[in-house]
Design a protein around this motif. Structure first.
Motif, PDB file in Angstrom:
ATOM      1  N   LEU A  97       0.823  -1.200   0.000  1.00 35.92           N
ATOM      2  CA  LEU A  97       0.000   0.000   0.000  1.00 35.92           C
ATOM      3  C   LEU A  97       0.862   1.256   0.000  1.00 35.92           C
ATOM      4  N   ARG A  98       0.286   2.318  -0.551  1.00 43.70           N
ATOM      5  CA  ARG A  98       0.893   3.622  -0.379  1.00 43.70           C
ATOM      6  C   ARG A  98       0.815   4.019   1.093  1.00 43.70           C
ATOM      7  N   GLY A 126       6.326   4.691  -0.345  1.00 42.43           N
ATOM      8  CA  GLY A 126       5.990   6.100  -0.532  1.00 42.43           C
ATOM      9  C   GLY A 126       5.898   6.563  -1.960  1.00 42.43           C
ATOM     10  N   SER A 127       5.990   5.659  -2.943  1.00 47.85           N
ATOM     11  CA  SER A 127       5.846   6.094  -4.328  1.00 47.85           C
ATOM     12  C   SER A 127       5.208   4.991  -5.150  1.00 47.85           C
ATOM     13  N   ASN A 128       4.470   5.395  -6.175  1.00 50.93           N
ATOM     14  CA  ASN A 128       3.832   4.419  -7.060  1.00 50.93           C
ATOM     15  C   ASN A 128       4.860   3.579  -7.803  1.00 50.93           C
ATOM     16  N   GLU A 129       5.981   4.174  -8.188  1.00 47.81           N
ATOM     17  CA  GLU A 129       6.997   3.419  -8.915  1.00 47.81           C
ATOM     18  C   GLU A 129       7.611   2.345  -8.024  1.00 47.81           C
ATOM     19  N   ALA A 130       7.859   2.668  -6.766  1.00 53.41           N
ATOM     20  CA  ALA A 130       8.381   1.654  -5.848  1.00 53.41           C
ATOM     21  C   ALA A 130       7.377   0.513  -5.687  1.00 53.41           C
ATOM     22  N   ILE A 131       6.096   0.843  -5.615  1.00 59.05           N
ATOM     23  CA  ILE A 131       5.068  -0.189  -5.507  1.00 59.05           C
ATOM     24  C   ILE A 131       5.036  -1.046  -6.771  1.00 59.05           C
ATOM     25  N   GLY A 138       6.934  -9.805  -7.343  1.00 59.02           N
ATOM     26  CA  GLY A 138       6.130 -10.849  -6.735  1.00 59.02           C
ATOM     27  C   GLY A 138       5.935 -10.704  -5.241  1.00 59.02           C
ATOM     28  N   LEU A 139       6.130  -9.492  -4.705  1.00 61.52           N
ATOM     29  CA  LEU A 139       6.023  -9.296  -3.258  1.00 61.52           C
ATOM     30  C   LEU A 139       4.588  -9.122  -2.781  1.00 61.52           C
ATOM     31  N   GLY A 140       3.656  -8.931  -3.693  1.00 59.60           N
ATOM     32  CA  GLY A 140       2.276  -8.760  -3.274  1.00 59.60           C
ATOM     33  C   GLY A 140       1.449  -8.123  -4.360  1.00 59.60           C
ATOM     34  N   VAL A 141       0.202  -7.815  -4.015  1.00 59.49           N
ATOM     35  CA  VAL A 141      -0.705  -7.109  -4.927  1.00 59.49           C
ATOM     36  C   VAL A 141      -0.891  -5.699  -4.404  1.00 59.49           C
ATOM     37  N   ALA A 142      -1.368  -4.804  -5.289  1.00 57.71           N
ATOM     38  CA  ALA A 142      -1.465  -3.398  -4.895  1.00 57.71           C
ATOM     39  C   ALA A 142      -2.521  -2.686  -5.720  1.00 57.71           C
ATOM     40  N   GLY A 143      -3.004  -1.573  -5.184  1.00 62.62           N
ATOM     41  CA  GLY A 143      -3.844  -0.665  -5.942  1.00 62.62           C
ATOM     42  C   GLY A 143      -2.970   0.410  -6.569  1.00 62.62           C
ATOM     43  N   LEU A 144      -3.118   0.608  -7.883  1.00 60.41           N
ATOM     44  CA  LEU A 144      -2.330   1.610  -8.597  1.00 60.41           C
ATOM     45  C   LEU A 144      -3.208   2.340  -9.598  1.00 60.41           C
ATOM     46  N   SER A 145      -2.894   3.600  -9.820  1.00 64.01           N
ATOM     47  CA  SER A 145      -3.518   4.342 -10.910  1.00 64.01           C
ATOM     48  C   SER A 145      -3.106   3.729 -12.245  1.00 64.01           C
ATOM     49  N   ARG A 146      -4.035   3.703 -13.188  1.00 65.12           N
ATOM     50  CA  ARG A 146      -3.681   3.224 -14.527  1.00 65.12           C
ATOM     51  C   ARG A 146      -2.556   4.050 -15.122  1.00 65.12           C
ATOM     52  N   HIS A 147      -2.499   5.351 -14.796  1.00 68.44           N
ATOM     53  CA  HIS A 147      -1.420   6.202 -15.309  1.00 68.44           C
ATOM     54  C   HIS A 147      -0.067   5.698 -14.814  1.00 68.44           C
ATOM     55  N   ALA A 148       0.000   5.280 -13.552  1.00 66.18           N
ATOM     56  CA  ALA A 148       1.255   4.764 -13.003  1.00 66.18           C
ATOM     57  C   ALA A 148       1.630   3.449 -13.646  1.00 66.18           C
ATOM     58  N   LEU A 149       0.630   2.603 -13.921  1.00 67.67           N
ATOM     59  CA  LEU A 149       0.911   1.310 -14.531  1.00 67.67           C
ATOM     60  C   LEU A 149       1.382   1.480 -15.970  1.00 67.67           C
ATOM     61  N   SER A 151       2.776   4.019 -17.420  1.00 65.87           N
ATOM     62  CA  SER A 151       3.963   4.842 -17.658  1.00 65.87           C
ATOM     63  C   SER A 151       5.260   4.158 -17.246  1.00 65.87           C
ATOM     64  N   GLY A 152       5.182   3.039 -16.534  1.00 63.01           N
ATOM     65  CA  GLY A 152       6.392   2.415 -16.009  1.00 63.01           C
ATOM     66  C   GLY A 152       7.147   1.631 -17.065  1.00 63.01           C
ATOM     67  N   GLN A 153       8.450   1.502 -16.854  1.00 66.05           N
ATOM     68  CA  GLN A 153       9.244   0.645 -17.723  1.00 66.05           C
ATOM     69  C   GLN A 153       8.882  -0.820 -17.462  1.00 66.05           C
ATOM     70  N   ASN A 154       8.957  -1.618 -18.517  1.00 67.08           N
ATOM     71  CA  ASN A 154       8.630  -3.050 -18.414  1.00 67.08           C
ATOM     72  C   ASN A 154       7.271  -3.257 -17.762  1.00 67.08           C
ATOM     73  N   SER A 155       6.288  -2.434 -18.207  1.00 66.46           N
ATOM     74  CA  SER A 155       4.974  -2.481 -17.575  1.00 66.46           C
ATOM     75  C   SER A 155       4.272  -3.815 -17.793  1.00 66.46           C
ATOM     76  N   ASP A 156       4.757  -4.648 -18.746  1.00 67.34           N
ATOM     77  CA  ASP A 156       4.126  -5.942 -18.956  1.00 67.34           C
ATOM     78  C   ASP A 156       4.422  -6.916 -17.821  1.00 67.34           C
ATOM     79  N   GLU A 157       5.327  -6.553 -16.894  1.00 69.95           N
ATOM     80  CA  GLU A 157       5.597  -7.390 -15.731  1.00 69.95           C
ATOM     81  C   GLU A 157       4.496  -7.279 -14.681  1.00 69.95           C
ATOM     82  N   VAL A 158       3.677  -6.242 -14.781  1.00 65.92           N
ATOM     83  CA  VAL A 158       2.597  -5.987 -13.830  1.00 65.92           C
ATOM     84  C   VAL A 158       1.293  -5.909 -14.615  1.00 65.92           C
ATOM     85  N   VAL A 159       0.267  -6.632 -14.154  1.00 66.80           N
ATOM     86  CA  VAL A 159      -0.988  -6.699 -14.894  1.00 66.80           C
ATOM     87  C   VAL A 159      -2.156  -6.373 -13.963  1.00 66.80           C
TER      88      VAL A 159
END
Length: 201
Positions: A97-98, A126-131, A138-149, A151-159
């Protein structure tokens, strides 16, 4: 000065504005919701961009962009390809969580509370990128803004997970204290944001 939490799309919006108005200098701070609200109460800045404006302050408030919140996991997670998961299926999952004071955390916790769901907490970051990185590992699941998902590098690692109640519909607001006389530059920037939102609509 502009204070906001929308660190992923704001540089693009600022880039377009600065190209149109190269003579204007802008100061941008990225804070979580509590930090933005504190500055808003003290009327320290021209404009504030946030997803959950406070209800106890009189504001001039315009919505200018959708901000859907997703529940996300590693692409290797057993639930990654499942459909229409009940939230209870995640009762054994560890959540990332944030920090307290984040609008994203507040919105997801409100939804969990409404559904009677208590997530198991693994860590706060404390940051969306760290989450996003922690979820990819594989440390857990999280709530994220679609914008954060997106915009990240290698975003296909997170679905995004297909879980009841998600995506959680949220919006970005541009606000200022009610009746505040904005500087000409702040007014021009506010109009730039709202014109952009109408074009997207």
């Amino acid at each position: 000065a502009l204070v906001n939490t929308a660190q992923y799309f704001m540089p693009r919006l600022l880039g377009g504005f600065c190209q149109q108005h190269p003579e204007i200098d802008i100061s941008l701070q990225v804070l979580n919701r509590d930090g933005v609200v504190a500055r808003l109460r003290d009327n320290l800045d021209d404009l504030y961009i946030m997803s959950m404006p406070p209800v106890d302050i009189e504001l001039d408030d315009d919505v200018f962009m959708p901000n859907p919140l997703l529940l996300v996991a590693s692409a290797a997670h057993p639930f990654a390809k499942k459909r229409k998961l009940a939230i209870e299926k995640l009762s054994a999952e560890r959540f990332i969580l944030r920090e307290s004071g984040s609008g994203t955390r507040m919105a997801t916790e409100q939804l969990f509370s409404a559904q009677g769901f208590r997530p198991g907490l693994r860590m706060e970051l404390g940051s969306n990128e760290a989450i996003r990185q922690a979820v990819a590992a594989g440390l857990g699941v999280a709530g994220l803004s679609r914008h954060a998902l997106d915009s990240g590098q290698n975003s296909d690692e997170v679905v995004p997970l297909d879980v009841q109640g998600f995506p959680l519909h949220s919006q970005w607001h541009v606000v200022s204290p009610k009746g505040k006389r904005l500087s000409p530059i702040a007014s021009v920037f506010r109009d730039h944001l709202l014109r952009g939102s109408r074009r997207r609509a």
